[in-house]
Design an enzyme around this catalytic site. Structure first.
Site, PDB file in Angstrom:
ATOM      1  N   ASP A  36     -11.341 -11.637   4.280  1.00 22.55           N
ATOM      2  CA  ASP A  36     -11.766 -12.455   3.157  1.00 22.55           C
ATOM      3  C   ASP A  36     -13.143 -12.995   3.483  1.00 22.55           C
ATOM      4  O   ASP A  36     -13.610 -12.898   4.618  1.00 22.55           O
ATOM      5  CB  ASP A  36     -10.760 -13.558   2.825  1.00 22.55           C
ATOM      6  CG  ASP A  36     -10.672 -13.748   1.298  1.00 22.55           C
ATOM      7  OD1 ASP A  36      -9.898 -13.045   0.645  1.00 22.55           O
ATOM      8  OD2 ASP A  36     -11.431 -14.589   0.758  1.00 22.55           O
ATOM      9  N   ASN A  89      -9.978  -3.655  -1.808  1.00 16.28           N
ATOM     10  CA  ASN A  89      -9.486  -4.418  -2.952  1.00 16.28           C
ATOM     11  C   ASN A  89     -10.509  -5.401  -3.515  1.00 16.28           C
ATOM     12  O   ASN A  89     -10.338  -5.901  -4.622  1.00 16.28           O
ATOM     13  CB  ASN A  89      -8.207  -5.154  -2.489  1.00 16.28           C
ATOM     14  CG  ASN A  89      -7.719  -6.159  -3.483  1.00 16.28           C
ATOM     15  OD1 ASN A  89      -7.278  -5.789  -4.565  1.00 16.28           O
ATOM     16  ND2 ASN A  89      -7.816  -7.445  -3.143  1.00 16.28           N
ATOM     17  N   TYR A 160     -19.183  -4.655 -15.079  1.00 10.00           N
ATOM     18  CA  TYR A 160     -17.926  -4.579 -14.316  1.00 10.00           C
ATOM     19  C   TYR A 160     -17.219  -3.261 -14.631  1.00 10.00           C
ATOM     20  O   TYR A 160     -16.738  -2.568 -13.729  1.00 10.00           O
ATOM     21  CB  TYR A 160     -17.057  -5.783 -14.680  1.00 10.00           C
ATOM     22  CG  TYR A 160     -15.700  -5.824 -14.018  1.00 10.00           C
ATOM     23  CD1 TYR A 160     -15.546  -6.245 -12.698  1.00 10.00           C
ATOM     24  CD2 TYR A 160     -14.547  -5.462 -14.720  1.00 10.00           C
ATOM     25  CE1 TYR A 160     -14.295  -6.307 -12.096  1.00 10.00           C
ATOM     26  CE2 TYR A 160     -13.295  -5.513 -14.133  1.00 10.00           C
ATOM     27  CZ  TYR A 160     -13.165  -5.938 -12.825  1.00 10.00           C
ATOM     28  OH  TYR A 160     -11.919  -5.990 -12.232  1.00 10.00           O
ATOM     29  N   LYS A 164     -16.442  -0.223 -11.946  1.00 14.90           N
ATOM     30  CA  LYS A 164     -15.097   0.300 -11.681  1.00 14.90           C
ATOM     31  C   LYS A 164     -15.041   1.795 -11.985  1.00 14.90           C
ATOM     32  O   LYS A 164     -14.397   2.562 -11.258  1.00 14.90           O
ATOM     33  CB  LYS A 164     -14.061  -0.472 -12.507  1.00 14.90           C
ATOM     34  CG  LYS A 164     -13.879  -1.924 -12.072  1.00 14.90           C
ATOM     35  CD  LYS A 164     -13.325  -2.036 -10.665  1.00 14.90           C
ATOM     36  CE  LYS A 164     -12.938  -3.457 -10.303  1.00 14.90           C
ATOM     37  NZ  LYS A 164     -12.442  -3.574  -8.923  1.00 14.90           N
ATOM     38  N   THR A 195      -3.115 -13.964 -12.088  1.00 14.18           N
ATOM     39  CA  THR A 195      -3.664 -14.536 -10.850  1.00 14.18           C
ATOM     40  C   THR A 195      -4.222 -15.926 -11.185  1.00 14.18           C
ATOM     41  O   THR A 195      -4.318 -16.284 -12.365  1.00 14.18           O
ATOM     42  CB  THR A 195      -4.797 -13.643 -10.291  1.00 14.18           C
ATOM     43  OG1 THR A 195      -5.759 -13.468 -11.313  1.00 14.18           O
ATOM     44  CG2 THR A 195      -4.293 -12.306  -9.813  1.00 14.18           C
TER      45      THR A 195
HETATM   46  N1  LIG Z   1      -6.792 -10.002 -11.792  1.00 15.96           N
HETATM   47  C1  LIG Z   1      -6.853  -9.025 -12.686  1.00 15.96           C
HETATM   48  O1  LIG Z   1      -6.408  -9.165 -13.834  1.00 15.96           O
HETATM   49  C2  LIG Z   1      -7.453  -7.699 -12.312  1.00 15.96           C
HETATM   50  C3  LIG Z   1      -7.390  -6.648 -13.232  1.00 15.96           C
HETATM   51  C4  LIG Z   1      -7.928  -5.416 -12.893  1.00 15.96           C
HETATM   52  C5  LIG Z   1      -8.529  -5.252 -11.658  1.00 15.96           C
HETATM   53  N2  LIG Z   1      -8.598  -6.295 -10.788  1.00 15.96           N
HETATM   54  C6  LIG Z   1      -9.230  -6.057  -9.494  1.00 15.96           C
HETATM   55  O2  LIG Z   1      -8.315  -6.386  -8.482  1.00 15.96           O
HETATM   56  C7  LIG Z   1      -9.009  -6.792  -7.305  1.00 15.96           C
HETATM   57  C8  LIG Z   1      -8.478  -8.128  -6.824  1.00 15.96           C
HETATM   58  O3  LIG Z   1      -8.556  -9.045  -7.882  1.00 15.96           O
HETATM   59  P1  LIG Z   1      -7.740 -10.423  -7.882  1.00 15.96           P
HETATM   60  O4  LIG Z   1      -7.643 -10.833  -9.318  1.00 15.96           O
HETATM   61  O5  LIG Z   1      -6.521 -10.290  -7.069  1.00 15.96           O
HETATM   62  O6  LIG Z   1      -8.834 -11.361  -7.189  1.00 15.96           O
HETATM   63  P2  LIG Z   1      -8.740 -12.767  -6.464  1.00 15.96           P
HETATM   64  O7  LIG Z   1      -9.973 -13.488  -6.831  1.00 15.96           O
HETATM   65  O8  LIG Z   1      -7.410 -13.440  -6.690  1.00 15.96           O
HETATM   66  O9  LIG Z   1      -8.820 -12.328  -4.925  1.00 15.96           O
HETATM   67  C9  LIG Z   1      -9.946 -11.681  -4.415  1.00 15.96           C
HETATM   68  C10 LIG Z   1     -10.127 -12.090  -2.960  1.00 15.96           C
HETATM   69  O10 LIG Z   1     -11.293 -11.415  -2.472  1.00 15.96           O
HETATM   70  C11 LIG Z   1     -12.103 -12.338  -1.771  1.00 15.96           C
HETATM   71  N3  LIG Z   1     -13.494 -11.898  -1.856  1.00 15.96           N
HETATM   72  C12 LIG Z   1     -14.343 -12.045  -2.894  1.00 15.96           C
HETATM   73  N4  LIG Z   1     -15.540 -11.526  -2.593  1.00 15.96           N
HETATM   74  C13 LIG Z   1     -15.441 -11.031  -1.339  1.00 15.96           C
HETATM   75  C14 LIG Z   1     -16.338 -10.365  -0.474  1.00 15.96           C
HETATM   76  N5  LIG Z   1     -17.593 -10.112  -0.853  1.00 15.96           N
HETATM   77  N6  LIG Z   1     -15.895  -9.980   0.740  1.00 15.96           N
HETATM   78  C15 LIG Z   1     -14.630 -10.238   1.139  1.00 15.96           C
HETATM   79  N7  LIG Z   1     -13.732 -10.867   0.359  1.00 15.96           N
HETATM   80  C16 LIG Z   1     -14.129 -11.258  -0.865  1.00 15.96           C
HETATM   81  C17 LIG Z   1     -11.868 -13.662  -2.457  1.00 15.96           C
HETATM   82  O11 LIG Z   1     -12.202 -14.752  -1.613  1.00 15.96           O
HETATM   83  C18 LIG Z   1     -10.378 -13.584  -2.797  1.00 15.96           C
HETATM   84  O12 LIG Z   1      -9.562 -14.079  -1.756  1.00 15.96           O
HETATM   85  C19 LIG Z   1     -10.492  -6.787  -7.685  1.00 15.96           C
HETATM   86  O13 LIG Z   1     -11.068  -5.567  -7.299  1.00 15.96           O
HETATM   87  C20 LIG Z   1     -10.467  -6.895  -9.199  1.00 15.96           C
HETATM   88  O14 LIG Z   1     -11.621  -6.355  -9.773  1.00 15.96           O
HETATM   89  C21 LIG Z   1      -8.073  -7.513 -11.079  1.00 15.96           C
END
Ligand SMILES: NC(=O)c1ccc[n+]([C@@H]2O[C@H](COP(=O)([O-])OP(=O)(O)OC[C@H]3O[C@@H](n4cnc5c(N)ncnc54)[C@H](O)[C@@H]3O)[C@@H](O)[C@H]2O)c1
Length: 253
Positions: A36, A89, A160, A164, A195
């Site tokens: 993280d 991720n 975004y 992706k 989330t």
């Molecule tokens: N939440 C959604 O609805 C959703 C939908 C489609 C795709 N996604 C994708 O899923 C993935 C995770 O999303 P989430 O909603 O669980 O996010 P989140 O914000 O809950 O968790 C992401 C984590 O990554 C960490 N992070 C951010 N930038 C970072 C960096 N540069 N280096 C290391 N760590 C870093 C953050 O501190 C956080 O702990 C992402 O790729 C997001 O694009 C999410």
């Protein structure tokens, strides 16, 4: 499905989808290294998992910084000798980019910010993970993408979505190139996941998003972790170059 003796990396593992994935693999016996950007969320997660006997390793590492990715992979290999599974991720909007921002309003900072954290980081991760997996004779990689990368999903931003989509193409290209090297590379495309950031979204936007999902329910982080769990297992041994939508039927519309 057992991951005993497997060395598994999950980036952005302290929250949301990453957190559920860390927990899922740790419960299955894997040695989970998760990254993280800071310790605030990761350390409490580590402590929580340790209380139920699950040992994980937290590495503070910025996925957008190439040198961090190099030392992350080197560190895993020096401690464990190999890297069996990598789940890339990290992804988000950055630099002022936000859901609903139109292309003609997007600043260069917003474009570059989102590309850095949702595309360039995947290039770094894939590159250094593949170098290691070539050296050790194989491995499995999975990337978190999004339905925004497979369809035009208007509630998000064009940058975004493009980041992706680019990650999906990099996944497919690499999957084909390295298939004979015993490296499988796939992606999971979540729909709208419940989330903390979704909880903070205005109710009107959340309702509009929910109305788009045929299942009538948001995805849970565990739904996405479950897809990674199968995709990275030996049960998916002949699966490479695919994107699994976990979106309650959205992408079938
Ligand atoms: N939440 C959604 O609805 C959703 C939908 C489609 C795709 N996604 C994708 O899923 C993935 C995770 O999303 P989430 O909603 O669980 O996010 P989140 O914000 O809950 O968790 C992401 C984590 O990554 C960490 N992070 C951010 N930038 C970072 C960096 N540069 N280096 C290391 N760590 C870093 C953050 O501190 C956080 O702990 C992402 O790729 C997001 O694009 C999410």
């Amino acid at each position: 499905m057992s991951y005993t003796d497997k060395i598994v990396l999950v980036t952005g593992g302290a929250s949301g989808i990453g957190r559920a994935t860390v927990e899922k693999f740790a419960r299955a016996g894997a040695t989970v290294v998760f990254t993280d950007i800071g310790p605030n969320l990761g350390e409490p997660l580590q402590a929580e998992l340790a209380e139920v006997g699950l040992k994980t390793e937290l590495v503070i590492s910025n996925a957008t910084v190439e040198a961090d990715v190099v030392s992350l992979v080197q560190g895993i290999v020096s401690r464990h000798g190999r890297l069996d599974v990598a789940i890339n991720n990290v992804g988000n909007m950055a630099g002022g980019d936000r859901p609903g921002l139109d292309l003609h309003e997007t600043s260069t900072d917003a474009f570059e910010g989102t590309m850095a954290v949702s595309f360039t980081d995947n290039f770094y991760a894939l590159k250094y993970e593949i170098i290691q997996m070539l050296a050790q004779g194989g491995g499995v990689i999975a990337n978190t993408v999004s339905i925004a990368g497979t369809t035009v999903f208007e509630l998000t931003s064009p940058t975004y979505s493009a980041a992706k989509a680019a990650t999906i193409h990099l996944t497919e290209f690499a999957a084909v190139r390295y298939a004979r090297d015993n490296i499988r590379i796939n992606a999971v495309a979540p729909g709208i996941v419940e989330t903390p950031s979704l909880a903070a979204t205005p109710e009107e936007t959340r309702n509009a998003a929910l109305a788009l999902l045929p299942s009538g329910r948001f995805q849970q982080a565990e739904d996405i972790a479950n897809a990674f769990f199968w995709l990275c297992s030996d049960e998916a041994a002949n699966v490479t170059g695919i994107v699994i939508p976990v979106d309650g039927g959205y992408s079938a519309k």
